[in-house]
Design a protein around this motif. Structure first.
Motif, PDB file in Angstrom:
ATOM      1  N   ASP A   1       0.869  -1.181   0.000  1.00 20.03           N
ATOM      2  CA  ASP A   1       0.000   0.000   0.000  1.00 20.03           C
ATOM      3  C   ASP A   1       0.905   1.231   0.000  1.00 20.03           C
ATOM      4  O   ASP A   1       1.102   1.894   1.020  1.00 20.03           O
ATOM      5  N   LEU A   2       1.469   1.532  -1.167  1.00 19.22           N
ATOM      6  CA  LEU A   2       2.452   2.598  -1.256  1.00 19.22           C
ATOM      7  C   LEU A   2       1.881   3.992  -0.978  1.00 19.22           C
ATOM      8  O   LEU A   2       2.569   4.823  -0.378  1.00 19.22           O
ATOM      9  N   PRO A   3       0.649   4.304  -1.380  1.00 15.97           N
ATOM     10  CA  PRO A   3       0.109   5.623  -1.052  1.00 15.97           C
ATOM     11  C   PRO A   3       0.052   5.894   0.449  1.00 15.97           C
ATOM     12  O   PRO A   3       0.369   6.995   0.896  1.00 15.97           O
ATOM     13  N   THR A   4      -0.344   4.881   1.223  1.00 14.38           N
ATOM     14  CA  THR A   4      -0.402   5.044   2.674  1.00 14.38           C
ATOM     15  C   THR A   4       0.999   5.229   3.247  1.00 14.38           C
ATOM     16  O   THR A   4       1.219   6.057   4.141  1.00 14.38           O
ATOM     17  N   ALA A   5       1.949   4.462   2.726  1.00 16.22           N
ATOM     18  CA  ALA A   5       3.337   4.593   3.178  1.00 16.22           C
ATOM     19  C   ALA A   5       3.860   5.984   2.875  1.00 16.22           C
ATOM     20  O   ALA A   5       4.513   6.622   3.719  1.00 16.22           O
ATOM     21  N   ARG A   6       3.574   6.474   1.681  1.00 14.57           N
ATOM     22  CA  ARG A   6       4.039   7.807   1.280  1.00 14.57           C
ATOM     23  C   ARG A   6       3.412   8.887   2.178  1.00 14.57           C
ATOM     24  O   ARG A   6       4.106   9.808   2.626  1.00 14.57           O
ATOM     25  N   THR A   7       2.143   8.772   2.445  1.00 20.65           N
ATOM     26  CA  THR A   7       1.452   9.756   3.293  1.00 20.65           C
ATOM     27  C   THR A   7       2.040   9.778   4.694  1.00 20.65           C
ATOM     28  O   THR A   7       2.231  10.845   5.288  1.00 20.65           O
ATOM     29  N   ALA A   8       2.338   8.593   5.232  1.00 20.95           N
ATOM     30  CA  ALA A   8       2.901   8.507   6.581  1.00 20.95           C
ATOM     31  C   ALA A   8       4.265   9.189   6.647  1.00 20.95           C
ATOM     32  O   ALA A   8       4.567   9.938   7.589  1.00 20.95           O
ATOM     33  N   LEU A   9       5.089   8.940   5.651  1.00 25.83           N
ATOM     34  CA  LEU A   9       6.427   9.534   5.636  1.00 25.83           C
ATOM     35  C   LEU A   9       6.366  11.043   5.402  1.00 25.83           C
ATOM     36  O   LEU A   9       7.098  11.808   6.037  1.00 25.83           O
ATOM     37  N   GLU A  10       5.490  11.461   4.511  1.00 24.20           N
ATOM     38  CA  GLU A  10       5.368  12.896   4.233  1.00 24.20           C
ATOM     39  C   GLU A  10       4.879  13.668   5.453  1.00 24.20           C
ATOM     40  O   GLU A  10       5.238  14.835   5.652  1.00 24.20           O
ATOM     41  N   SER A  11       4.065  13.016   6.302  1.00 25.83           N
ATOM     42  CA  SER A  11       3.573  13.686   7.510  1.00 25.83           C
ATOM     43  C   SER A  11       4.715  13.992   8.466  1.00 25.83           C
ATOM     44  O   SER A  11       4.673  14.980   9.214  1.00 25.83           O
ATOM     45  N   ILE A  12       5.755  13.164   8.439  1.00 24.27           N
ATOM     46  CA  ILE A  12       6.924  13.404   9.296  1.00 24.27           C
ATOM     47  C   ILE A  12       7.817  14.481   8.684  1.00 24.27           C
ATOM     48  O   ILE A  12       8.262  15.397   9.371  1.00 24.27           O
TER      49      ILE A  12
END
Length: 217
Positions: free
Chosen positions: A105-116
């Motif tokens: 689930d790359l979109p969720t992974a990307r969102t999590a990292l971008e939030s940091i």
């Protein structure tokens, strides 16, 4: 000592006691207030410490319970339901990103990292790690210029992931055909006192593969 001198001393002591008693009556409440503040402050600090410890334990227990799920998607869902303070939330986001990648689930992974990455309040170590992982996650789907800029921002002297960023910058040099630049960067890593044995080994293998010399020019 004469009776006169003894009498004078007794009077003097009595006057001093009266003055002390008067001062206590006037200002004794200040001393009492200071005692209350000191004791109250110490109690409040202990309560705050106990509260933080309890919160950290709750987050830790939640993470352990979430990671027990067999399905990575279930682990992601469980992690997202844990409440935490800013730093613990950053750790949770990193775990969420890792589990999301496992679940593809790359979109969720990307969102999590971008939030940091976008949270300027967080310590540099979290933001730099998230930046590094985001570059790896996006890979060649992201323009070379964007990846290079992101890695250069965390490859500054003293930055926690400087050497790993330099290694990835060398890979980008290879990708763009800048072989000499890649070899030079890798040779610098070879002699860097902060480089780990594993990093030096990877650098040396890539130098040889690129036809370069292990000795820095």
């Amino acid at each position: 000592m004469s009776n006169t001198e003894s009498f004078i001393e007794e009077v003097t002591e009595e006057v001093q006691r009266d003055r002390l008693f008067l001062l206590m009556r006037r200002y004794g409440w200040i001393a009492a207030l200071l005692v209350v503040l000191v004791v109250g402050g110490a109690a409040y600090n202990e309560w705050q410490k106990a509260r933080k410890i309890a919160a950290a334990e709750a987050v830790g227990n939640g993470v352990l319970a979430a990671l027990e799920a067999d399905d990575p998607s279930e682990r992601v869902s469980a992690l997202s339901g844990i409440s935490a303070d800013a730093e613990s939330a950053a750790v949770l986001a990193l775990l969420t990103a890792a589990e999301s990648q496992i679940a593809e689930d790359l979109p969720t992974a990307r969102t999590a990292l971008e939030s940091i990455v976008s949270d300027a309040i967080l310590p540099e170590v979290y933001r730099d790690l998230a930046t590094f992982k985001l570059v790896l996650l996006e890979g060649t789907e992201s323009p070379v210029e964007n990846r290079r800029a992101a890695l250069e921002s965390i490859a500054t002297p003293g930055a926690p992931y400087r050497l790993l960023a330099e290694e990835q910058l060398a890979m980008i040099d290879v990708e763009t055909g800048e072989i000499d630049a890649a070899i030079a960067r890798l040779q610098s890593l070879m002699v860097d006192t902060e480089a780990t044995a594993g990093l030096r080994r990877r650098a040396s293998q890539l130098i040889v593969a690129l036809g370069g010399s292990l000795a820095a020019s």
